[in-house]
Design a protein around this motif. Structure first.
Motif, PDB file in Angstrom:
ATOM      1  N   LEU A 188      -0.758  68.486  -7.121  1.00 29.05           N
ATOM      2  CA  LEU A 188       0.131  67.324  -7.039  1.00 29.05           C
ATOM      3  C   LEU A 188       0.388  66.697  -8.401  1.00 29.05           C
ATOM      4  N   ASP A 189      -0.646  66.571  -9.226  1.00 29.78           N
ATOM      5  CA  ASP A 189      -0.453  65.984 -10.551  1.00 29.78           C
ATOM      6  C   ASP A 189       0.443  66.850 -11.425  1.00 29.78           C
ATOM      7  N   LEU A 190       0.273  68.149 -11.352  1.00 24.15           N
ATOM      8  CA  LEU A 190       1.126  69.045 -12.126  1.00 24.15           C
ATOM      9  C   LEU A 190       2.571  68.962 -11.638  1.00 24.15           C
ATOM     10  N   ALA A 191       2.758  68.879 -10.324  1.00 25.96           N
ATOM     11  CA  ALA A 191       4.108  68.770  -9.777  1.00 25.96           C
ATOM     12  C   ALA A 191       4.777  67.479 -10.225  1.00 25.96           C
ATOM     13  N   ALA A 192       3.984  66.417 -10.370  1.00 22.28           N
ATOM     14  CA  ALA A 192       4.530  65.117 -10.765  1.00 22.28           C
ATOM     15  C   ALA A 192       4.823  65.028 -12.252  1.00 22.28           C
ATOM     16  N   ALA A 193       4.363  66.009 -13.025  1.00 21.64           N
ATOM     17  CA  ALA A 193       4.517  65.948 -14.481  1.00 21.64           C
ATOM     18  C   ALA A 193       5.946  66.223 -14.949  1.00 21.64           C
ATOM     19  N   LYS A 194       6.791  66.720 -14.040  1.00 22.40           N
ATOM     20  CA  LYS A 194       8.206  66.985 -14.333  1.00 22.40           C
ATOM     21  C   LYS A 194       8.396  68.054 -15.404  1.00 22.40           C
ATOM     22  N   SER A 195       7.431  68.953 -15.499  1.00 25.65           N
ATOM     23  CA  SER A 195       7.510  70.037 -16.479  1.00 25.65           C
ATOM     24  C   SER A 195       7.787  71.385 -15.834  1.00 25.65           C
ATOM     25  N   PHE A 196       7.809  71.430 -14.491  1.00 27.05           N
ATOM     26  CA  PHE A 196       7.883  72.702 -13.794  1.00 27.05           C
ATOM     27  C   PHE A 196       9.123  72.782 -12.917  1.00 27.05           C
ATOM     28  N   ASP A 197       9.771  73.945 -12.977  1.00 31.28           N
ATOM     29  CA  ASP A 197      10.996  74.188 -12.216  1.00 31.28           C
ATOM     30  C   ASP A 197      10.722  74.774 -10.842  1.00 31.28           C
ATOM     31  N   VAL A 198       9.626  75.531 -10.731  1.00 33.63           N
ATOM     32  CA  VAL A 198       9.309  76.260  -9.507  1.00 33.63           C
ATOM     33  C   VAL A 198       7.817  76.119  -9.219  1.00 33.63           C
ATOM     34  N   ILE A 199       7.479  75.944  -7.953  1.00 34.31           N
ATOM     35  CA  ILE A 199       6.086  75.972  -7.523  1.00 34.31           C
ATOM     36  C   ILE A 199       5.963  76.997  -6.404  1.00 34.31           C
ATOM     37  N   GLN A 200       5.011  77.896  -6.566  1.00 36.13           N
ATOM     38  CA  GLN A 200       4.703  78.867  -5.516  1.00 36.13           C
ATOM     39  C   GLN A 200       3.377  78.451  -4.878  1.00 36.13           C
ATOM     40  N   VAL A 201       3.402  78.211  -3.571  1.00 37.37           N
ATOM     41  CA  VAL A 201       2.248  77.634  -2.890  1.00 37.37           C
ATOM     42  C   VAL A 201       1.889  78.455  -1.657  1.00 37.37           C
ATOM     43  N   CYS A 202       0.596  78.506  -1.363  1.00 34.61           N
ATOM     44  CA  CYS A 202       0.141  79.112  -0.122  1.00 34.61           C
ATOM     45  C   CYS A 202       0.513  78.178   1.036  1.00 34.61           C
ATOM     46  N   TYR A 203       1.369  78.656   1.924  1.00 38.28           N
ATOM     47  CA  TYR A 203       1.843  77.850   3.054  1.00 38.28           C
ATOM     48  C   TYR A 203       2.219  78.810   4.161  1.00 38.28           C
ATOM     49  N   ASN A 204       1.552  78.667   5.299  1.00 41.14           N
ATOM     50  CA  ASN A 204       1.837  79.548   6.418  1.00 41.14           C
ATOM     51  C   ASN A 204       1.336  78.927   7.707  1.00 41.14           C
ATOM     52  N   LEU A 205       1.353  79.688   8.768  1.00 41.21           N
ATOM     53  CA  LEU A 205       1.046  79.173  10.091  1.00 41.21           C
ATOM     54  C   LEU A 205      -0.364  78.601  10.188  1.00 41.21           C
ATOM     55  N   ILE A 206      -1.306  79.124   9.403  1.00 42.13           N
ATOM     56  CA  ILE A 206      -2.676  78.615   9.492  1.00 42.13           C
ATOM     57  C   ILE A 206      -3.101  77.792   8.287  1.00 42.13           C
ATOM     58  N   TYR A 207      -2.348  77.843   7.181  1.00 37.65           N
ATOM     59  CA  TYR A 207      -2.631  77.004   6.014  1.00 37.65           C
ATOM     60  C   TYR A 207      -1.433  76.085   5.786  1.00 37.65           C
ATOM     61  N   GLN A 208      -1.503  74.882   6.347  1.00 33.04           N
ATOM     62  CA  GLN A 208      -0.331  74.016   6.373  1.00 33.04           C
ATOM     63  C   GLN A 208      -0.471  72.743   5.533  1.00 33.04           C
ATOM     64  N   SER A 209      -1.478  72.640   4.683  1.00 33.98           N
ATOM     65  CA  SER A 209      -1.695  71.382   3.962  1.00 33.98           C
ATOM     66  C   SER A 209      -0.504  70.997   3.094  1.00 33.98           C
ATOM     67  N   ALA A 210       0.220  71.978   2.565  1.00 36.89           N
ATOM     68  CA  ALA A 210       1.372  71.668   1.703  1.00 36.89           C
ATOM     69  C   ALA A 210       2.427  70.854   2.430  1.00 36.89           C
ATOM     70  N   ALA A 211       2.487  70.982   3.746  1.00 32.53           N
ATOM     71  CA  ALA A 211       3.509  70.283   4.524  1.00 32.53           C
ATOM     72  C   ALA A 211       3.347  68.775   4.455  1.00 32.53           C
ATOM     73  N   ARG A 212       2.141  68.304   4.201  1.00 26.76           N
ATOM     74  CA  ARG A 212       1.870  66.870   4.266  1.00 26.76           C
ATOM     75  C   ARG A 212       2.126  66.147   2.957  1.00 26.76           C
ATOM     76  N   HIS A 213       2.271  66.901   1.838  1.00 26.23           N
ATOM     77  CA  HIS A 213       2.448  66.206   0.564  1.00 26.23           C
ATOM     78  C   HIS A 213       3.275  67.013  -0.442  1.00 26.23           C
ATOM     79  N   LEU A 214       2.826  68.207  -0.831  1.00 27.74           N
ATOM     80  CA  LEU A 214       3.481  68.921  -1.925  1.00 27.74           C
ATOM     81  C   LEU A 214       4.929  69.275  -1.621  1.00 27.74           C
ATOM     82  N   LEU A 215       5.215  69.727  -0.402  1.00 31.03           N
ATOM     83  CA  LEU A 215       6.590  70.104  -0.076  1.00 31.03           C
ATOM     84  C   LEU A 215       7.525  68.906  -0.138  1.00 31.03           C
ATOM     85  N   GLU A 216       7.050  67.751   0.305  1.00 28.44           N
ATOM     86  CA  GLU A 216       7.873  66.538   0.235  1.00 28.44           C
ATOM     87  C   GLU A 216       8.092  66.125  -1.221  1.00 28.44           C
ATOM     88  N   GLN A 217       7.026  66.153  -2.004  1.00 26.44           N
ATOM     89  CA  GLN A 217       7.128  65.768  -3.408  1.00 26.44           C
ATOM     90  C   GLN A 217       8.076  66.688  -4.161  1.00 26.44           C
TER      91      GLN A 217
END
Length: 294
Positions: free
Chosen positions: A166-195
């Motif tokens: 989350l801190d790296l995403a907020a730094a405004k230095s990155f164009d693309v983020i590749q994240v583990c997100y799938n049917l059983i690993y859904q934590s990104a849905a609650r914060h990173l994807l929105e950010q």
């Protein structure tokens, strides 16, 4: 093939990409060995099949077989570099500016190209110390230098644990983020994807099919589910139904897997916005009441 904009990058990418790990992983039970001459030729044929089908994004990393995946992809890039966007990675941990630059330049040689479209820090979980090192200890400066030199176009990162990025995403230095997100690993849905959506960051997904973990789990606890539905299609439906997801990296070993996945993506139309899925008990109760007229 269906395409979408990768955030604010300006890249119009196919919904699925060629994930490069499979070109370094041996699976004897499935007669898959990309290190054999026959396996290498099969892998190269698979990549050509993907490009012919309209897939225009390939993602790899130097750590995939100590450069083996990159070398296979490089064989294709000799004649088809203009047909796709190319992404690779560099490990930021313990690396200074010079080491990062050398790693990326070595990747370019294996990939047989003068530039990559996306270079990503290859990370799992990021600590605060990792954040400080990346941002101020040389790694980010190295990627920006390579960008200025025209050797990379866009800067990104990968993460297994969304919350740690989350801190790296907020730094405004990155164009693309590749994240583990799938049917059983859904934590990104609650914060990173929105950010990321708010910032216009392109989102690529790793492990969309759960890397086979869901399927192995079902073998043990609910084999009847495996018989009742194509679990891989269910996994793909999940990520395709989230509008915050732009690009889905899929490991495809054989050409028939490419054709099957492309056909599925082209036919599938989401019937539900997964970003609206309730993920807290209170929200489940609330939406259950609303659906039943209370």
């Amino acid at each position: 093939m269906k395409y979408t904009q990768l955030g604010k990058t300006g890249l119009q990418v196919s919904r699925i990409a060629v994930g490069g790990y499979v070109f370094s992983g041996v699976n004897k039970a499935q007669n898959w060995n990309p290190y054999s001459p026959e396996g290498r030729a099969e892998a190269i044929h698979t990549i050509h099949t993907a490009l012919d089908a309209g897939i225009n994004y390939i993602d790899t990393a130097p750590s995939y077989g100590n450069g083996h995946s990159e070398s296979i992809i490089g064989e294709v890039m000799k004649s088809r570099r203009q047909d796709c966007y190319l992404a690779t990675k560099v490990r930021p941990y313990g690396m200074d500016k010079a080491s990062v630059i050398k790693s990326v330049e070595d990747s370019l040689q294996r990939l047989q190209t003068d530039y990559v479209d996306v270079i990503q820090f290859h990370g799992g979980d990021y600590t605060r110390e990792d954040f400080e090192h990346i941002m101020h200890g040389g790694p980010l400066d190295a990627l920006l230098t390579l960008r200025d030199q025209g050797k990379v176009r866009l800067v990104g990162l990968t993460t297994e644990e969304a919350y740690s990025a989350l801190d790296l995403a907020a730094a405004k230095s990155f164009d693309v983020i590749q994240v583990c997100y799938n049917l059983i690993y859904q934590s990104a849905a609650r914060h990173l994807l929105e950010q990321a959506a708010e910032a216009g960051i392109g989102i690529a997904i790793m492990r969309p099919m759960t890397s086979g973990i869901l399927q192995r789990l079902l073998e043990y606890i609910a084999p009847e589910w495996l018989a009742a539905a194509d679990s891989y299609e269910v996994c793909l439906k999940f990520v395709l139904s989230d509008p915050r997801v732009h690009l889905i990296n899929v490991g495809m070993r054989w050409s028939e897997e490419v054709r099957k996945n492309v056909d599925f993506v082209n036919k599938f139309e989401p019937s539900f916005d997964i970003s609206q899925l309730p993920r807290l008990t209170a929200k489940i109760y609330e939406t259950d009441d609303l659906r039943n007229g209370f």
